[in-house]
Design a protein around this motif. Structure first.
Motif, PDB file in Angstrom:
ATOM      1  N   PRO A 165       0.816  -1.236   0.000  1.00 21.98           N
ATOM      2  CA  PRO A 165       0.000   0.000   0.000  1.00 21.98           C
ATOM      3  C   PRO A 165       0.840   1.271   0.000  1.00 21.98           C
ATOM      4  O   PRO A 165       0.488   2.251  -0.668  1.00 21.98           O
ATOM      5  CB  PRO A 165      -0.807  -0.129   1.303  1.00 21.98           C
ATOM      6  CG  PRO A 165      -0.894  -1.597   1.549  1.00 21.98           C
ATOM      7  CD  PRO A 165       0.426  -2.154   1.089  1.00 21.98           C
ATOM      8  N   LEU A 172      -3.512   7.185   1.216  1.00 21.04           N
ATOM      9  CA  LEU A 172      -4.099   5.868   1.490  1.00 21.04           C
ATOM     10  C   LEU A 172      -5.621   5.970   1.627  1.00 21.04           C
ATOM     11  O   LEU A 172      -6.365   5.101   1.143  1.00 21.04           O
ATOM     12  CB  LEU A 172      -3.487   5.284   2.762  1.00 21.04           C
ATOM     13  CG  LEU A 172      -2.040   4.787   2.662  1.00 21.04           C
ATOM     14  CD1 LEU A 172      -1.504   4.435   4.051  1.00 21.04           C
ATOM     15  CD2 LEU A 172      -1.940   3.567   1.749  1.00 21.04           C
ATOM     16  N   TRP A 216      -5.204  -0.601  -2.615  1.00 18.65           N
ATOM     17  CA  TRP A 216      -3.968  -0.590  -1.840  1.00 18.65           C
ATOM     18  C   TRP A 216      -2.977  -1.637  -2.338  1.00 18.65           C
ATOM     19  O   TRP A 216      -1.776  -1.486  -2.150  1.00 18.65           O
ATOM     20  CB  TRP A 216      -4.268  -0.883  -0.370  1.00 18.65           C
ATOM     21  CG  TRP A 216      -4.810   0.290   0.374  1.00 18.65           C
ATOM     22  CD1 TRP A 216      -5.003   1.565  -0.084  1.00 18.65           C
ATOM     23  CD2 TRP A 216      -5.234   0.291   1.738  1.00 18.65           C
ATOM     24  NE1 TRP A 216      -5.517   2.354   0.900  1.00 18.65           N
ATOM     25  CE2 TRP A 216      -5.672   1.607   2.033  1.00 18.65           C
ATOM     26  CE3 TRP A 216      -5.304  -0.685   2.730  1.00 18.65           C
ATOM     27  CZ2 TRP A 216      -6.163   1.960   3.288  1.00 18.65           C
ATOM     28  CZ3 TRP A 216      -5.784  -0.332   3.980  1.00 18.65           C
ATOM     29  CH2 TRP A 216      -6.207   0.974   4.255  1.00 18.65           C
TER      30      TRP A 216
END
Length: 367
Positions: free
Chosen positions: A233, A313, A325
């Motif tokens: 990620p 994120l 991710w």
């Protein structure tokens, strides 16, 4: 243990570690560069639906359409220029930090983890600019690429440096610096903690310092693959930040888009051009009604417009879900495992050769 065995158990000289690390790391990076290109394409693909999906089909598609040098090995020159000095700095700092921490009684796993952090931080000043150039050239592919529209169209490495510095400023070579550190610091820390633990288990299992080439490769590959998967990620965020198209940033392609927007003379309430670029259009979330149940297909790589890893994120999760991710996790896991296995195997092999051809004072006395 014999005197020779005791000597072999001692840590290598710093110069040996730096030379072996530089050669091993650069060899591993160059060997797996094409796999890294596939990973970058998958993570930064703005097309809807995505142009690159599975590992095998993506690899073959890039090879067939763009070839090896400007396709699969696009960006190899900045990667090479950043890899050797970066790994030299990393291994020198890692060995220095690890030995001093262990001498002061720091717990082994913590010493390995912290040394990996410090080593990567020292190397970042070299490899981050090369990473920016590498990822943009990898995402672009060949010059005037008719098969993939990334928003960038540099003629080569030197042209990329000129265009980036002229249009975005010198600081643009450090785009995604925090995101790169956010990915590489934990990756290197986890990689070397896993590697040192794997080496310790292998030595105890074999009952000798010579564990054989099979276990040398296995311990390095397992450490790199596990660390690479866990930090995927962070790698996705890093790739998006370094390759998202900025205004006036991508050379002729961006300039044409900007001039078209200016000529339209249409402004919204915030003073921004109303005309959308091709990249923005590609990044729209489209709704498919071709099947009995309406669904939202996997979107393209949305622009993050932030320098925060945490915010990046959140944006990726909100627009693409948990799968966003882990875009490119297959190529990343394969790349990090093979690259790490080759690098650390070569590192140990070169150290043994240097001990023969560049012996230390203790070795000379024994001879």
């Amino acid at each position: 243990m014999s005197e020779d065995g005791e000597l072999e158990g001692r840590p290598p000289p710093y110069l040996h570690a730096m030379i072996a690390g530089g050669l091993g790391g650069t060899s591993g990076d160059m060997l797996m560069h094409s796999m890294d290109t596939v990973k970058t394409r998958q993570q930064g693909d703005p097309h809807v639906p995505p142009k690159y999906t599975s590992l095998g089909s993506s690899y073959y598609k890039i090879f067939r359409q763009e070839g090896v040098r400007r396709g699969l090995y696009g960006g190899w020159l900045p990667a090479l220029l950043g890899s050797f000095p970066g790994t030299v700095l990393f291994f020198g700092t890692y060995e220095f930090s690890k030995r001093h921490m262990l001498e002061y009684g720091v717990q082994q796993h913590l010493a390995y983890l912290a040394s990996g952090f410090l080593g990567d931080f020292a190397a970042s000043i070299v490899y981050v600019p090369s990473e920016v150039l590498k990822t943009r050239l990898q995402l672009q592919g060949r010059h005037n690429n008719p098969y993939f529209k990334s928003g960038y169209n540099y003629k080569g490495t030197a042209d990329a440096v000129r265009v980036i510095v002229r249009n975005e400023g010198f600081s643009a070579l450090f785009h995604g610096y925090k995101a790169t550190l956010g990915r590489d610091l934990p990756f290197s820390a986890l990689q070397f903690m896993f590697y040192e633990q794997g080496q310790s288990w292998a030595h105890r299992w074999v009952g000798s310092r010579d564990i054989g080439w099979q276990l040398e490769l296995l311990t390095g590959a397992a450490a790199g693959g596990l660390a690479g998967t866990m930090t995927c990620p962070l790698d996705v965020v890093k790739t998006r930040l370094q390759t998202q198209v900025h205004p006036d940033a991508a050379g002729p392609a961006a300039e044409l888009s900007n001039s078209a927007a200016k000529q339209s003379g249409k402004k919204d309430g915030h003073g921004k051009p109303a005309v959308e670029s091709a990249t923005q259009k590609l990044q729209k979330r489209l709704i498919s009604t071709s099947s009995p149940s309406t669904h939202t297909p996997r979107p393209g790589a949305v622009a993050l417009h932030t320098s925060s890893v945490v915010t990046g994120l959140k944006i990726i999760y909100k627009t693409e879900g948990f799968g966003g991710w882990f875009r490119g996790v297959g190529p990343r896991a394969v790349w990090t495992s093979i690259q790490s296995g080759c690098m650390l195997f070569l590192y140990q092999s070169i150290l043994r050769k240097l001990d023969v051809y560049m012996p230390t004072e203790e070795r000379r006395e024994l001879v």
